[in-house]
Design a protein around this motif. Structure first.
Motif, PDB file in Angstrom:
ATOM      1  N   GLU B  79       0.824  -1.216   0.000  1.00 52.95           N
ATOM      2  CA  GLU B  79       0.000   0.000   0.000  1.00 52.95           C
ATOM      3  C   GLU B  79       0.856   1.263   0.000  1.00 52.95           C
ATOM      4  N   SER B  80       1.949   1.246   0.732  1.00 52.27           N
ATOM      5  CA  SER B  80       2.830   2.403   0.831  1.00 52.27           C
ATOM      6  C   SER B  80       4.265   1.883   0.942  1.00 52.27           C
ATOM      7  N   ALA B  81       4.924   1.767  -0.204  1.00 55.06           N
ATOM      8  CA  ALA B  81       6.224   1.099  -0.245  1.00 55.06           C
ATOM      9  C   ALA B  81       7.280   1.829   0.572  1.00 55.06           C
ATOM     10  N   ALA B  82       8.171   1.039   1.192  1.00 56.48           N
ATOM     11  CA  ALA B  82       9.278   1.565   1.980  1.00 56.48           C
ATOM     12  C   ALA B  82      10.575   0.936   1.478  1.00 56.48           C
ATOM     13  N   PRO B  83      11.711   1.626   1.637  1.00 53.88           N
ATOM     14  CA  PRO B  83      12.990   1.066   1.186  1.00 53.88           C
ATOM     15  C   PRO B  83      13.282  -0.317   1.767  1.00 53.88           C
ATOM     16  N   SER B  84      12.768  -0.598   2.981  1.00 50.26           N
ATOM     17  CA  SER B  84      12.986  -1.905   3.609  1.00 50.26           C
ATOM     18  C   SER B  84      12.291  -3.038   2.849  1.00 50.26           C
ATOM     19  N   GLN B  85      11.404  -2.681   1.918  1.00 53.24           N
ATOM     20  CA  GLN B  85      10.715  -3.692   1.127  1.00 53.24           C
ATOM     21  C   GLN B  85      11.428  -3.984  -0.187  1.00 53.24           C
ATOM     22  N   THR B  86      12.589  -3.382  -0.385  1.00 54.74           N
ATOM     23  CA  THR B  86      13.441  -3.747  -1.508  1.00 54.74           C
ATOM     24  C   THR B  86      13.875  -5.187  -1.324  1.00 54.74           C
ATOM     25  N   SER B  87      13.558  -6.038  -2.300  1.00 57.96           N
ATOM     26  CA  SER B  87      13.798  -7.463  -2.139  1.00 57.96           C
ATOM     27  C   SER B  87      13.463  -8.183  -3.444  1.00 57.96           C
ATOM     28  N   VAL B  88      13.694  -9.479  -3.441  1.00 64.51           N
ATOM     29  CA  VAL B  88      13.189 -10.330  -4.515  1.00 64.51           C
ATOM     30  C   VAL B  88      12.012 -11.113  -3.951  1.00 64.51           C
ATOM     31  N   TYR B  89      10.881 -11.061  -4.639  1.00 64.19           N
ATOM     32  CA  TYR B  89       9.659 -11.697  -4.165  1.00 64.19           C
ATOM     33  C   TYR B  89       9.370 -12.942  -5.005  1.00 64.19           C
ATOM     34  N   PHE B  90       9.140 -14.039  -4.303  1.00 69.40           N
ATOM     35  CA  PHE B  90       8.805 -15.295  -4.958  1.00 69.40           C
ATOM     36  C   PHE B  90       7.417 -15.736  -4.538  1.00 69.40           C
ATOM     37  N   CYS B  91       6.685 -16.212  -5.540  1.00 68.87           N
ATOM     38  CA  CYS B  91       5.413 -16.867  -5.294  1.00 68.87           C
ATOM     39  C   CYS B  91       5.615 -18.364  -5.458  1.00 68.87           C
ATOM     40  N   ALA B  92       4.860 -19.163  -4.728  1.00 73.97           N
ATOM     41  CA  ALA B  92       4.939 -20.618  -4.845  1.00 73.97           C
ATOM     42  C   ALA B  92       3.554 -21.207  -4.672  1.00 73.97           C
ATOM     43  N   SER B  93       3.396 -22.437  -5.157  1.00 76.09           N
ATOM     44  CA  SER B  93       2.132 -23.142  -4.950  1.00 76.09           C
ATOM     45  C   SER B  93       2.416 -24.611  -4.682  1.00 76.09           C
ATOM     46  N   SER B  94       1.448 -25.284  -4.055  1.00 77.14           N
ATOM     47  CA  SER B  94       1.596 -26.713  -3.778  1.00 77.14           C
ATOM     48  C   SER B  94       0.220 -27.354  -3.674  1.00 77.14           C
ATOM     49  N   ARG B  95       0.208 -28.684  -3.789  1.00 78.22           N
ATOM     50  CA  ARG B  95      -1.028 -29.436  -3.581  1.00 78.22           C
ATOM     51  C   ARG B  95      -1.356 -29.443  -2.087  1.00 78.22           C
TER      52      ARG B  95
END
Lengths: 114, 115
Positions: B79-95
């Protein structure tokens, strides 16, 4: 709180060497331990271990779990430059809200030089 | 069969801006997850979902919201990005059940920089 610790954090070897990566854990109601390999992008699945003392093997990679001492090792024999990657260990706790959730370790960065 | 896909692949935001990351899977998996990966810290779970219409907090949920309106999609919002949210984001799924049910399949990641 579930916890996974990997060692070493980084490792540099030459082609042909054998390496052992370690993973120790503390988890409520252990269900399984998984190993992933991460190269440039997404982690890819290597092994899942649920039973103590039974080795899983895939080519030059093998892994074993010790549920009594709460650790697992991943062995890679005759390493190749293509084995260079981050190796991630993750554990799953059973029951309640932890079902299906994995807790990851920090990863071991393996570099294999020609 | 595309597996798990993520959009966008890269994004640069200014502090205070908002954005949504989209994750889609075509494997009919029940469970979906959002992680962030920072140097030396492995993967940390932000939020997860055990089915359409349900979400739950993970290890580091503050500053993020999620929604799972359709089974195949899992959205992560800042909603309101901050420098601490600089990162690589991964999504995953499973059964949710069956052999190796907990093997999580990962998307290619989104590299987010917040200035």
């Amino acid at each position: 709180e579930d916890k996974v610790v990997q060692s070493p954090l980084s490792l540099v070897v030459h082609e042909g060497d054998t390496v052992t990566l370690n993973c120790s854990y503390e988890v409520t109601n252990f269900r399984s331990l998984l190993w992933y390999k991460q190269e440039k992008k997404a982690p890819t699945f290597l092994f899942m271990l649920t039973s103590s003392g039974i080795e899983k093997k895939s080519g030059r990679l093998s892994s074993i779990l010790d549920k009594k001492e709460l650790f697992s090792i991943l062995n890679i024999t005759a390493t190749q430059t293509g084995d260079s990657a981050v190796y991630l260990c993750a554990v799953e706790g059973a029951g309640g809200t932890s079902y299906g959730k994995l807790t990851f370790g920090q990863g071991t960065i393996l570099t294999v030089h020609p | 069969n595309a597996g798990v896909t993520q959009t966008p692949k890269f994004r640069v935001l200014k502090t205070g801006q908002s954005m949504t990351l989209l994750c889609a899977q075509d494997m009919n998996h029940e469970y979906m997850y959002w992680y962030r990966q920072d140097p030396g810290m492995g993967l940390r779970l932000i939020h997860y979902s055990v089915g359409e219409g349900t979400t739950a907090k993970g290890e580091v949920p503050d500053g993020y919201n999620v929604s799972r309106l359709k089974k195949q999609n899992f959205l992560l919002g800042l909603e309101s990005a901050a420098p601490s949210q600089t990162s690589v984001y991964f999504c995953a799924s499973s059964r949710s059940s069956g052999r190796a049910y907990n093997e999580q399949f990962f998307g290619p990641g989104t590299r987010l920089t917040v200035l």
